[in-house]
Motif scaffolding. Sequence first.
Motif, PDB file in Angstrom:
ATOM      1  N   SER A 141       0.852  -1.190   0.000  1.00 39.61           N
ATOM      2  CA  SER A 141       0.000   0.000   0.000  1.00 39.61           C
ATOM      3  C   SER A 141       0.884   1.235   0.000  1.00 39.61           C
ATOM      4  O   SER A 141       2.103   1.142   0.147  1.00 39.61           O
ATOM      5  CB  SER A 141      -0.912   0.020   1.233  1.00 39.61           C
ATOM      6  N   PHE A 142       0.262   2.405  -0.182  1.00 41.26           N
ATOM      7  CA  PHE A 142       1.021   3.631   0.017  1.00 41.26           C
ATOM      8  C   PHE A 142       0.138   4.691   0.649  1.00 41.26           C
ATOM      9  O   PHE A 142      -1.095   4.650   0.538  1.00 41.26           O
ATOM     10  CB  PHE A 142       1.662   4.134  -1.284  1.00 41.26           C
ATOM     11  N   GLN A 143       0.788   5.614   1.345  1.00 45.26           N
ATOM     12  CA  GLN A 143       0.100   6.676   2.053  1.00 45.26           C
ATOM     13  C   GLN A 143       0.768   8.005   1.726  1.00 45.26           C
ATOM     14  O   GLN A 143       2.001   8.067   1.598  1.00 45.26           O
ATOM     15  CB  GLN A 143       0.152   6.463   3.579  1.00 45.26           C
ATOM     16  N   ILE A 144      -0.022   9.046   1.613  1.00 48.76           N
ATOM     17  CA  ILE A 144       0.501  10.399   1.440  1.00 48.76           C
ATOM     18  C   ILE A 144       0.434  11.100   2.799  1.00 48.76           C
ATOM     19  O   ILE A 144      -0.645  11.262   3.371  1.00 48.76           O
ATOM     20  CB  ILE A 144      -0.303  11.202   0.406  1.00 48.76           C
ATOM     21  N   ILE A 145       1.586  11.478   3.316  1.00 49.24           N
ATOM     22  CA  ILE A 145       1.662  12.170   4.603  1.00 49.24           C
ATOM     23  C   ILE A 145       1.890  13.651   4.325  1.00 49.24           C
ATOM     24  O   ILE A 145       2.882  14.027   3.694  1.00 49.24           O
ATOM     25  CB  ILE A 145       2.813  11.627   5.468  1.00 49.24           C
ATOM     26  N   ASP A 146       0.971  14.481   4.780  1.00 50.83           N
ATOM     27  CA  ASP A 146       1.042  15.922   4.514  1.00 50.83           C
ATOM     28  C   ASP A 146       0.775  16.655   5.820  1.00 50.83           C
ATOM     29  O   ASP A 146      -0.345  16.693   6.309  1.00 50.83           O
ATOM     30  CB  ASP A 146       0.004  16.296   3.460  1.00 50.83           C
ATOM     31  N   LYS A 147       1.835  17.230   6.404  1.00 49.09           N
ATOM     32  CA  LYS A 147       1.719  17.872   7.699  1.00 49.09           C
ATOM     33  C   LYS A 147       2.577  19.128   7.736  1.00 49.09           C
ATOM     34  O   LYS A 147       3.794  19.068   7.576  1.00 49.09           O
ATOM     35  CB  LYS A 147       2.161  16.909   8.808  1.00 49.09           C
ATOM     36  N   ASP A 148       1.932  20.269   7.928  1.00 48.08           N
ATOM     37  CA  ASP A 148       2.649  21.539   8.093  1.00 48.08           C
ATOM     38  C   ASP A 148       3.643  21.779   6.960  1.00 48.08           C
ATOM     39  O   ASP A 148       4.821  22.086   7.190  1.00 48.08           O
ATOM     40  CB  ASP A 148       3.370  21.581   9.438  1.00 48.08           C
ATOM     41  N   ASP A 149       3.182  21.626   5.734  1.00 46.55           N
ATOM     42  CA  ASP A 149       4.009  21.846   4.539  1.00 46.55           C
ATOM     43  C   ASP A 149       5.134  20.833   4.387  1.00 46.55           C
ATOM     44  O   ASP A 149       6.041  21.035   3.575  1.00 46.55           O
ATOM     45  CB  ASP A 149       4.590  23.267   4.528  1.00 46.55           C
ATOM     46  N   PHE A 150       5.101  19.775   5.204  1.00 44.77           N
ATOM     47  CA  PHE A 150       6.075  18.686   5.056  1.00 44.77           C
ATOM     48  C   PHE A 150       5.329  17.493   4.487  1.00 44.77           C
ATOM     49  O   PHE A 150       4.493  16.899   5.160  1.00 44.77           O
ATOM     50  CB  PHE A 150       6.704  18.349   6.404  1.00 44.77           C
ATOM     51  N   LYS A 151       5.628  17.149   3.241  1.00 42.32           N
ATOM     52  CA  LYS A 151       4.847  16.142   2.532  1.00 42.32           C
ATOM     53  C   LYS A 151       5.757  15.071   1.962  1.00 42.32           C
ATOM     54  O   LYS A 151       6.781  15.372   1.348  1.00 42.32           O
ATOM     55  CB  LYS A 151       4.041  16.810   1.406  1.00 42.32           C
ATOM     56  N   PHE A 152       5.398  13.808   2.209  1.00 37.75           N
ATOM     57  CA  PHE A 152       6.164  12.717   1.614  1.00 37.75           C
ATOM     58  C   PHE A 152       5.253  11.526   1.373  1.00 37.75           C
ATOM     59  O   PHE A 152       4.106  11.485   1.842  1.00 37.75           O
ATOM     60  CB  PHE A 152       7.366  12.334   2.485  1.00 37.75           C
ATOM     61  N   LEU A 153       5.754  10.554   0.643  1.00 40.70           N
ATOM     62  CA  LEU A 153       5.028   9.337   0.321  1.00 40.70           C
ATOM     63  C   LEU A 153       5.613   8.194   1.129  1.00 40.70           C
ATOM     64  O   LEU A 153       6.833   8.017   1.170  1.00 40.70           O
ATOM     65  CB  LEU A 153       5.116   9.048  -1.177  1.00 40.70           C
ATOM     66  N   HIS A 154       4.747   7.422   1.775  1.00 43.62           N
ATOM     67  CA  HIS A 154       5.187   6.223   2.481  1.00 43.62           C
ATOM     68  C   HIS A 154       4.733   5.003   1.699  1.00 43.62           C
ATOM     69  O   HIS A 154       3.553   4.848   1.376  1.00 43.62           O
ATOM     70  CB  HIS A 154       4.604   6.171   3.890  1.00 43.62           C
ATOM     71  N   LEU A 155       5.684   4.132   1.387  1.00 40.29           N
ATOM     72  CA  LEU A 155       5.428   2.946   0.584  1.00 40.29           C
ATOM     73  C   LEU A 155       5.602   1.713   1.469  1.00 40.29           C
ATOM     74  O   LEU A 155       6.679   1.468   2.010  1.00 40.29           O
ATOM     75  CB  LEU A 155       6.403   2.892  -0.592  1.00 40.29           C
ATOM     76  N   ALA A 156       4.527   0.974   1.673  1.00 47.09           N
ATOM     77  CA  ALA A 156       4.547  -0.238   2.487  1.00 47.09           C
ATOM     78  C   ALA A 156       4.610  -1.451   1.566  1.00 47.09           C
ATOM     79  O   ALA A 156       3.700  -1.662   0.756  1.00 47.09           O
ATOM     80  CB  ALA A 156       3.299  -0.303   3.374  1.00 47.09           C
ATOM     81  N   LEU A 157       5.682  -2.232   1.689  1.00 51.59           N
ATOM     82  CA  LEU A 157       5.888  -3.385   0.816  1.00 51.59           C
ATOM     83  C   LEU A 157       5.888  -4.675   1.611  1.00 51.59           C
ATOM     84  O   LEU A 157       6.398  -4.729   2.734  1.00 51.59           O
ATOM     85  CB  LEU A 157       7.220  -3.257   0.069  1.00 51.59           C
ATOM     86  N   GLU A 158       5.350  -5.733   1.009  1.00 58.09           N
ATOM     87  CA  GLU A 158       5.354  -7.020   1.686  1.00 58.09           C
ATOM     88  C   GLU A 158       6.784  -7.547   1.832  1.00 58.09           C
ATOM     89  O   GLU A 158       7.730  -7.035   1.232  1.00 58.09           O
ATOM     90  CB  GLU A 158       4.488  -8.033   0.942  1.00 58.09           C
TER      91      GLU A 158
END
Length: 278
Positions: A77-94
């Motif tokens: 899966s993946f998640q978009i983390i966006d907090k206080d102008d700090f944004k990144f993508l988290h990639l969860a792999l099996e």
Amino acid sequence: MLTLPSILGDADIPFAMVPGNHDYDNYNWYSDNNGPGSNRPLKGATVWNQYFGANSHHFANKSWYRGGGAYGNDMNSFQIIDKDDFKFLHLALEMEPTTDDLLWAQRVLDGNPNLPVIITTHEWLVPSLDKNSPWANDYDAYFKGTSHLSPDKVWDRFVRKNKNIFMILSGHAWTPTVEGISNGENLRIDKNDDGYPVYQLLQDYQGNTIGPDGKPGSANGGGGWLRFIEFDTEAKKIHFYTYSTLLNKYAGKNGERTFNIPAEYSDFELDFPPQLLN
């Protein structure tokens, strides 16, 4: 669909789950010292889907959760983390992702070309104190004969070719417990094809059994030790520290060799890599 309590989910705090070897349907707990036994290679995600799939209570209708594995099994899966102008993508792999998993992951990154990326996967490093310690490799034990890929192959085929990946988090590996203490920490830094550093970390505390009474064996399941990561966007520093909720104690403080290893494996800072500065 099960309706289970979820502190993070109910608070709408983005998070992810990644499967390990015990999470595959055919993992055999009762043979070969709790290993997969004759059921190799590991496969199947029926139970995982029930509890942690895209339609589970944890993730259903969450705007930040992007589910969907290569085979629709939601082990990636993946998640978009966006907090206080700090944004990144988290990639969860099996665990030891397949070639098709990586094709899916590449499509995810291609669709978000400007986001820095953190990967979490179950197996990546071994608990060695050598800065150039090898990547872990339990392929033969769990996935022999399949399209799953060991960490060194994932690095060569995927990680090093994607300049935005700046961190990889993993668990799985820990040293045998001696008098209630086990090492499950490591840090390795390699440069990708663009010359950017990739911070690779192991944090696995399941072998630690010292409880509040100070006696080995009095705390099962890791003694409540957790790894925390803080991003200081002003100082451009990443602080990694380790805390036990059971013991109310920080590892590596004041030079303490909490896990019989140098304190800097438990409490340390790293500079923001170029992927976070561009």
